[in-house]
Design an enzyme around this catalytic site. Structure first.
Site, PDB file in Angstrom:
ATOM      1  N   HIS A   1      -0.656  -0.151  -9.743  1.00  0.00           N
ATOM      2  CA  HIS A   1      -1.396  -1.096  -8.896  1.00  0.00           C
ATOM      3  C   HIS A   1      -1.890  -2.291  -9.709  1.00  0.00           C
ATOM      4  CE1 HIS A   1      -3.500  -1.110  -4.762  1.00  0.00           C
ATOM      5  NE2 HIS A   1      -3.415  -2.364  -5.217  1.00  0.00           N
ATOM      6  N   GLN A   2      -0.956  -2.899 -10.440  1.00  0.00           N
ATOM      7  CA  GLN A   2      -1.341  -4.017 -11.302  1.00  0.00           C
ATOM      8  C   GLN A   2      -0.811  -5.364 -10.806  1.00  0.00           C
ATOM      9  OE1 GLN A   2       1.048  -2.814 -15.003  1.00  0.00           O
ATOM     10  NE2 GLN A   2       1.338  -5.020 -15.052  1.00  0.00           N
TER      11      GLN A   2
ATOM     12  N   GLU B   1      -2.352   7.618  -4.860  1.00  0.00           N
ATOM     13  CA  GLU B   1      -2.660   6.984  -6.146  1.00  0.00           C
ATOM     14  C   GLU B   1      -4.120   7.096  -6.556  1.00  0.00           C
ATOM     15  OE1 GLU B   1      -1.631   2.832  -5.139  1.00  0.00           O
ATOM     16  OE2 GLU B   1      -3.752   2.334  -5.360  1.00  0.00           O
TER      17      GLU B   1
ATOM     18  N   ASP C   1       4.436  -0.400  -7.009  1.00  0.00           N
ATOM     19  CA  ASP C   1       3.177  -0.734  -7.673  1.00  0.00           C
ATOM     20  C   ASP C   1       2.037   0.047  -7.022  1.00  0.00           C
ATOM     21  OD1 ASP C   1       1.591  -2.335  -9.543  1.00  0.00           O
ATOM     22  OD2 ASP C   1       0.746  -3.268  -7.742  1.00  0.00           O
TER      23      ASP C   1
ATOM     24  N   ARG D   1       0.860  -1.184   0.000  1.00  0.00           N
ATOM     25  CA  ARG D   1       0.000   0.000   0.000  1.00  0.00           C
ATOM     26  C   ARG D   1       0.897   1.235   0.000  1.00  0.00           C
ATOM     27  NH1 ARG D   1      -3.373  -2.799  -1.577  1.00  0.00           N
ATOM     28  NH2 ARG D   1      -5.434  -3.275  -0.729  1.00  0.00           N
TER      29      ARG D   1
HETATM   30  P1  NAI Z   1      -1.377 -11.269   5.055  1.00  0.00           P
HETATM   31  O1  NAI Z   1      -2.412 -10.811   6.011  1.00  0.00           O
HETATM   32  O2  NAI Z   1      -1.324 -12.709   4.679  1.00  0.00           O
HETATM   33  O3  NAI Z   1       0.077 -10.866   5.608  1.00  0.00           O
HETATM   34  C1  NAI Z   1       0.372  -9.623   6.185  1.00  0.00           C
HETATM   35  C2  NAI Z   1       1.504  -9.816   7.168  1.00  0.00           C
HETATM   36  O4  NAI Z   1       1.867  -8.547   7.683  1.00  0.00           O
HETATM   37  C3  NAI Z   1       1.120 -10.705   8.367  1.00  0.00           C
HETATM   38  O5  NAI Z   1       2.097 -11.704   8.581  1.00  0.00           O
HETATM   39  C4  NAI Z   1       1.062  -9.716   9.529  1.00  0.00           C
HETATM   40  O6  NAI Z   1       1.430 -10.317  10.768  1.00  0.00           O
HETATM   41  C5  NAI Z   1       2.086  -8.694   9.078  1.00  0.00           C
HETATM   42  N1  NAI Z   1       1.961  -7.442   9.800  1.00  0.00           N
HETATM   43  C6  NAI Z   1       0.852  -6.862  10.324  1.00  0.00           C
HETATM   44  N2  NAI Z   1       1.181  -5.712  10.949  1.00  0.00           N
HETATM   45  C7  NAI Z   1       2.518  -5.562  10.818  1.00  0.00           C
HETATM   46  C8  NAI Z   1       3.451  -4.594  11.259  1.00  0.00           C
HETATM   47  N3  NAI Z   1       3.052  -3.532  11.987  1.00  0.00           N
HETATM   48  N4  NAI Z   1       4.756  -4.766  10.930  1.00  0.00           N
HETATM   49  C9  NAI Z   1       5.156  -5.847  10.223  1.00  0.00           C
HETATM   50  N5  NAI Z   1       4.327  -6.809   9.784  1.00  0.00           N
HETATM   51  C10 NAI Z   1       3.013  -6.668  10.070  1.00  0.00           C
HETATM   52  O7  NAI Z   1      -1.532 -10.341   3.772  1.00  0.00           O
HETATM   53  P2  NAI Z   1      -1.031 -10.636   2.289  1.00  0.00           P
HETATM   54  O8  NAI Z   1      -2.100 -11.361   1.538  1.00  0.00           O
HETATM   55  O9  NAI Z   1       0.329 -11.205   2.320  1.00  0.00           O
HETATM   56  O10 NAI Z   1      -1.012  -9.153   1.690  1.00  0.00           O
HETATM   57  C11 NAI Z   1      -0.079  -8.182   2.142  1.00  0.00           C
HETATM   58  C12 NAI Z   1      -0.497  -6.826   1.607  1.00  0.00           C
HETATM   59  O11 NAI Z   1      -0.353  -6.815   0.180  1.00  0.00           O
HETATM   60  C13 NAI Z   1      -1.996  -6.480   1.820  1.00  0.00           C
HETATM   61  O12 NAI Z   1      -2.195  -5.888   3.096  1.00  0.00           O
HETATM   62  C14 NAI Z   1      -2.287  -5.527   0.715  1.00  0.00           C
HETATM   63  O13 NAI Z   1      -2.106  -4.209   1.211  1.00  0.00           O
HETATM   64  C15 NAI Z   1      -1.205  -5.813  -0.331  1.00  0.00           C
HETATM   65  N6  NAI Z   1      -1.778  -6.278  -1.616  1.00  0.00           N
HETATM   66  C16 NAI Z   1      -1.432  -5.593  -2.756  1.00  0.00           C
HETATM   67  C17 NAI Z   1      -1.919  -6.001  -3.983  1.00  0.00           C
HETATM   68  C18 NAI Z   1      -1.543  -5.303  -5.262  1.00  0.00           C
HETATM   69  O14 NAI Z   1      -2.166  -5.532  -6.308  1.00  0.00           O
HETATM   70  N7  NAI Z   1      -0.522  -4.462  -5.280  1.00  0.00           N
HETATM   71  C19 NAI Z   1      -2.846  -7.140  -4.083  1.00  0.00           C
HETATM   72  C20 NAI Z   1      -3.083  -7.823  -2.822  1.00  0.00           C
HETATM   73  C21 NAI Z   1      -2.579  -7.388  -1.632  1.00  0.00           C
END
Ligand code: NAI
Length: 344
Positions: free
Chosen positions: A291-292, A259, A254, A230
């Site tokens: 954001h792709q 954005e 990305d 993000r």
């Molecule tokens: P997830 O929930 O599986 O993993 C997130 C990890 O971050 C968890 O292990 C959590 O413990 C950790 N976390 C939470 N707070 C934290 C902190 N303060 N410091 C360090 N680590 C912390 O989520 P996932 O599926 O791996 O997605 C991660 C991020 O990717 C999403 O939150 C989303 O913002 C982003 N995303 C971006 C996309 C894109 O198209 N660019 C598409 C999908 C997700």
């Protein structure tokens, strides 16, 4: 089941259409994003389906509630754009927790490889029959240290990809995985030791601007920063300054803090007002995609499948599913999940 889709693009319609017909959902697709200016479009619907840059603050939530909206269906994983506290007790919020973590992790590495090996520059040169190699030198990945912030679904896949290249992986997570083979270090150590830093944590009050002038000061000269999570994780002004100071060597984005008015749209032919974004785009060591990272056929299909399943389940009065989010979820004492009831 009448659902108003906001911020709809042609690829959304293509992926959702067959599921919508099969699951008998009545849908109207709207191009505008959902925010306080467009919320009236939700009148006459039972639910709204939204994406990453729809802005559902307290005022929008309250108006949706007055209009009779019962549920918000996010067709994405992140939910930082929804005021969950305002929604609790009024409107249920669903998301797609995982649609293809591979898509995002692979895109993060694709961005880095493109930038590091100057593939984008080489492609353009060869198109013009310029076969010179000057200025195209990159770095081996083998033996380099990559610091991964957030070892959830995407972060772990990214770690495996890096290991395939023979890189040393260190990581930081607020909730480290117990008994894993991941080497966790403090955030400070991660900033100090990493040649490449990749962000895979959600945007929360604690992670907002996790990359800022103080953390940049700790980093190695020439560090590469990859952000596919993000935009708000990075203070863009500080990032730009770090590039100008020759401290940051490579930036792969990305996502971008501001954005929402720009990404996903064709702005060619427009005068852009965002000076920071303009300067970032102009930098030779910055590569930006709009954001792709999620955009693979598999991911789009999974998003449509899970979102329409969420809609059907919610309106058929099924019990609380894992895809519902609420601000109580971290609070096991009060969370109704344990009792398998709906959130409220
Ligand atoms: P997830 O929930 O599986 O993993 C997130 C990890 O971050 C968890 O292990 C959590 O413990 C950790 N976390 C939470 N707070 C934290 C902190 N303060 N410091 C360090 N680590 C912390 O989520 P996932 O599926 O791996 O997605 C991660 C991020 O990717 C999403 O939150 C989303 O913002 C982003 N995303 C971006 C996309 C894109 O198209 N660019 C598409 C999908 C997700």
């Amino acid at each position: 089941m009448k659902i108003a889709f906001f911020d709809t693009k042609n690829y959304d319609i293509e992926s959702f259409d067959s599921y919508i017909k099969e699951r008998n959902i009545e849908v109207k697709y709207f191009e505008p994003k959902l925010n306080i200016d467009t919320v009236e479009l939700a009148k006459g619907f039972d639910g709204v389906c939204v994406f990453v840059n729809d802005y559902l603050n307290k005022d929008v939530i309250n108006r949706l509630y007055e209009l009779g909206i019962k549920a918000i269906f996010l067709r994405c994983a992140g939910f930082n754009n929804v005021d969950l506290t305002a929604a609790f007790g009024k409107i249920h919020v669903y998301r797609v927790p995982a649609y293809s973590p591979y898509a995002v992790a692979e895109h993060a590495m694709a961005l880095y490889l493109t930038s590091n090996r100057r593939i984008h520059k080489a492609y353009n040169r060869v198109k013009e029959y310029n076969f010179s190699l000057s200025g195209l030198a990159g770095n081996d990945l083998y033996g380099k240290t990559v610091g991964v912030i957030g070892t959830g679904k995407i972060g772990r896949i990214f770690i495996n990809i890096c290991r395939g290249f023979g890189m040393k992986v260190i990581a930081y997570d607020l909730f480290p995985i117990k008994d894993s083979d991941i080497e966790y270090v403090s955030l400070e150590e991660l900033f100090k030791q990493s040649d490449i830093i990749s962000l895979h944590c959600p945007l929360t009050p604690e992670t907002t601007h996790i990359i800022n002038k103080d953390s940049i000061a700790l980093m190695k000269k020439g560090v590469a920063i990859i952000n596919t999570s993000r935009g708000g994780l990075i203070n863009s002004e500080d990032l730009l300054q770090g590039i100008k100071d020759r401290k940051i060597g490579t930036v792969c984005l990305d996502v971008y803090e501001e954005e929402s008015d720009v990404f996903f749209e064709d702005k060619s032919g427009h005068i852009m007002n965002d000076e920071t974004l303009l300067q970032l785009i102009a930098m030779p060591n910055v590569i930006i995609t709009s954001h792709q990272a999620f955009l693979t056929k598999e991911a789009l299909n999974n998003i449509a499948d899970t979102t329409t399943r969420n809609i059907v389940d919610f309106f058929s009065d099924k019990l609380l599913s894992d895809t519902e989010v609420c601000y109580h979820c971290g609070n096991q004492a009060n969370c109704k999940r344990e009792r398998k009831a709906k959130c409220f």
